[in-house]
Design a protein around this motif. Sequence first.
Motif, PDB file in Angstrom:
ATOM      1  N   VAL A   1     -10.243  20.361  -5.609  1.00 60.53           N
ATOM      2  CA  VAL A   1     -11.212  20.800  -4.592  1.00 60.53           C
ATOM      3  C   VAL A   1     -11.569  22.271  -4.821  1.00 60.53           C
ATOM      4  O   VAL A   1     -10.692  23.135  -4.812  1.00 60.53           O
ATOM      5  CB  VAL A   1     -10.643  20.653  -3.161  1.00 60.53           C
ATOM      6  CG1 VAL A   1     -11.674  21.119  -2.126  1.00 60.53           C
ATOM      7  CG2 VAL A   1     -10.233  19.213  -2.882  1.00 60.53           C
TER       8      VAL A   1
ATOM      9  N   ARG B   1     -12.988  14.957  -8.365  1.00 59.33           N
ATOM     10  CA  ARG B   1     -13.346  16.338  -8.025  1.00 59.33           C
ATOM     11  C   ARG B   1     -14.187  16.385  -6.755  1.00 59.33           C
ATOM     12  O   ARG B   1     -15.068  15.556  -6.554  1.00 59.33           O
ATOM     13  CB  ARG B   1     -14.129  16.972  -9.174  1.00 59.33           C
ATOM     14  CG  ARG B   1     -13.283  17.157 -10.419  1.00 59.33           C
ATOM     15  CD  ARG B   1     -14.123  17.668 -11.570  1.00 59.33           C
ATOM     16  NE  ARG B   1     -13.314  17.943 -12.750  1.00 59.33           N
ATOM     17  CZ  ARG B   1     -13.812  18.303 -13.924  1.00 59.33           C
ATOM     18  NH1 ARG B   1     -15.123  18.453 -14.061  1.00 59.33           N
ATOM     19  NH2 ARG B   1     -13.010  18.534 -14.948  1.00 59.33           N
ATOM     20  N   HIS B   2     -13.920  17.392  -5.932  1.00 58.01           N
ATOM     21  CA  HIS B   2     -14.634  17.522  -4.663  1.00 58.01           C
ATOM     22  C   HIS B   2     -15.038  18.973  -4.430  1.00 58.01           C
ATOM     23  O   HIS B   2     -14.371  19.898  -4.897  1.00 58.01           O
ATOM     24  CB  HIS B   2     -13.748  17.050  -3.498  1.00 58.01           C
ATOM     25  CG  HIS B   2     -13.266  15.654  -3.656  1.00 58.01           C
ATOM     26  ND1 HIS B   2     -14.014  14.553  -3.316  1.00 58.01           N
ATOM     27  CD2 HIS B   2     -12.090  15.173  -4.169  1.00 58.01           C
ATOM     28  CE1 HIS B   2     -13.325  13.455  -3.588  1.00 58.01           C
ATOM     29  NE2 HIS B   2     -12.160  13.798  -4.105  1.00 58.01           N
TER      30      HIS B   2
ATOM     31  N   ALA C   1     -16.228  21.816  -1.277  1.00 58.42           N
ATOM     32  CA  ALA C   1     -16.034  22.059   0.157  1.00 58.42           C
ATOM     33  C   ALA C   1     -16.827  23.286   0.575  1.00 58.42           C
ATOM     34  O   ALA C   1     -17.049  24.207  -0.215  1.00 58.42           O
ATOM     35  CB  ALA C   1     -14.549  22.256   0.460  1.00 58.42           C
TER      36      ALA C   1
ATOM     37  N   GLU D   1     -15.171  18.789   3.225  1.00 60.90           N
ATOM     38  CA  GLU D   1     -15.789  18.244   2.025  1.00 60.90           C
ATOM     39  C   GLU D   1     -17.314  18.287   2.164  1.00 60.90           C
ATOM     40  O   GLU D   1     -17.864  18.025   3.236  1.00 60.90           O
ATOM     41  CB  GLU D   1     -15.325  16.804   1.783  1.00 60.90           C
ATOM     42  CG  GLU D   1     -15.779  16.296   0.432  1.00 60.90           C
ATOM     43  CD  GLU D   1     -15.351  14.860   0.159  1.00 60.90           C
ATOM     44  OE1 GLU D   1     -16.027  14.213  -0.638  1.00 60.90           O
ATOM     45  OE2 GLU D   1     -14.357  14.400   0.763  1.00 60.90           O
TER      46      GLU D   1
ATOM     47  N   VAL E   1     -10.503  19.578   4.098  1.00 61.82           N
ATOM     48  CA  VAL E   1      -9.810  19.538   2.803  1.00 61.82           C
ATOM     49  C   VAL E   1      -9.149  20.892   2.552  1.00 61.82           C
ATOM     50  O   VAL E   1      -9.498  21.893   3.172  1.00 61.82           O
ATOM     51  CB  VAL E   1     -10.785  19.199   1.646  1.00 61.82           C
ATOM     52  CG1 VAL E   1     -11.225  17.752   1.695  1.00 61.82           C
ATOM     53  CG2 VAL E   1     -11.993  20.136   1.652  1.00 61.82           C
TER      54      VAL E   1
ATOM     55  N   PRO F   1      -8.648  23.572  -0.286  1.00 63.25           N
ATOM     56  CA  PRO F   1      -9.139  23.906  -1.623  1.00 63.25           C
ATOM     57  C   PRO F   1      -8.038  24.395  -2.565  1.00 63.25           C
ATOM     58  O   PRO F   1      -7.061  25.014  -2.133  1.00 63.25           O
ATOM     59  CB  PRO F   1     -10.170  25.012  -1.367  1.00 63.25           C
ATOM     60  CG  PRO F   1      -9.944  25.491   0.015  1.00 63.25           C
ATOM     61  CD  PRO F   1      -9.171  24.456   0.757  1.00 63.25           C
TER      62      PRO F   1
END
Length: 208
Positions: A53, A80-81, A83, A97, A124, A126
């Motif tokens: 993240v 993979r995200h 935020a 997110e 989320v 990070p």
Amino acid sequence: MDDMHGNSPKTLRQDLLKQRKEFAAGQNYAPAKDLLIASLNQFLAEDANSQRVIALYWPIQDEIDLRPALIAWAHQHPGRHLALPFARADKHLDFYEWQDGDALIPSQYSVPEPNPNNPSRPVVHPDCILIPCVGWSSSIDNGKTHYWRLGYGGGYFDRTLAALRKHNPKLICIGIGFDWQKLNDAQWAAQTHDEPLDMLLTESGLFR
């Protein structure tokens, strides 16, 4: 800028934001931005493989736009995200997110933020945070260089980073700025409550 005591951080901040506006409208902006994005892409290709993240920011007031590079990074791998921060009433940030195209809501400072009540976009934590600098400085302590961020003065970021680092000592925080934003000790010095950056990214590259 010449009188050490005559410049409050507020005045300094206003001067830097004015300079940034002029810089963003000038001919040197595009090449500097391209160099900075190239260094970001190098970091994403080499260092960000283990990261799940990455928190970015929604650019306001001539901040450099990192969104295209980060959207491309997130699309390369399903794990993979990205935020975005949401400013809480207690002056801490939560990260939610974010996906390109999400509806955002304006904060009290008119910054587009994620909707904390969107059930499909959870909070989320990070692994890496990218944060824009109004100005920045460096200091050397026991032979080690530290980088510091002058922000907008709300203190959200320092509070949030202090709390996040307790839970995740491996968290990487990268300040985003330009070389000309570097401040000397006479202009500004970091205070005891300021949280250091782990790295600083400018058009000259990534400083660790």
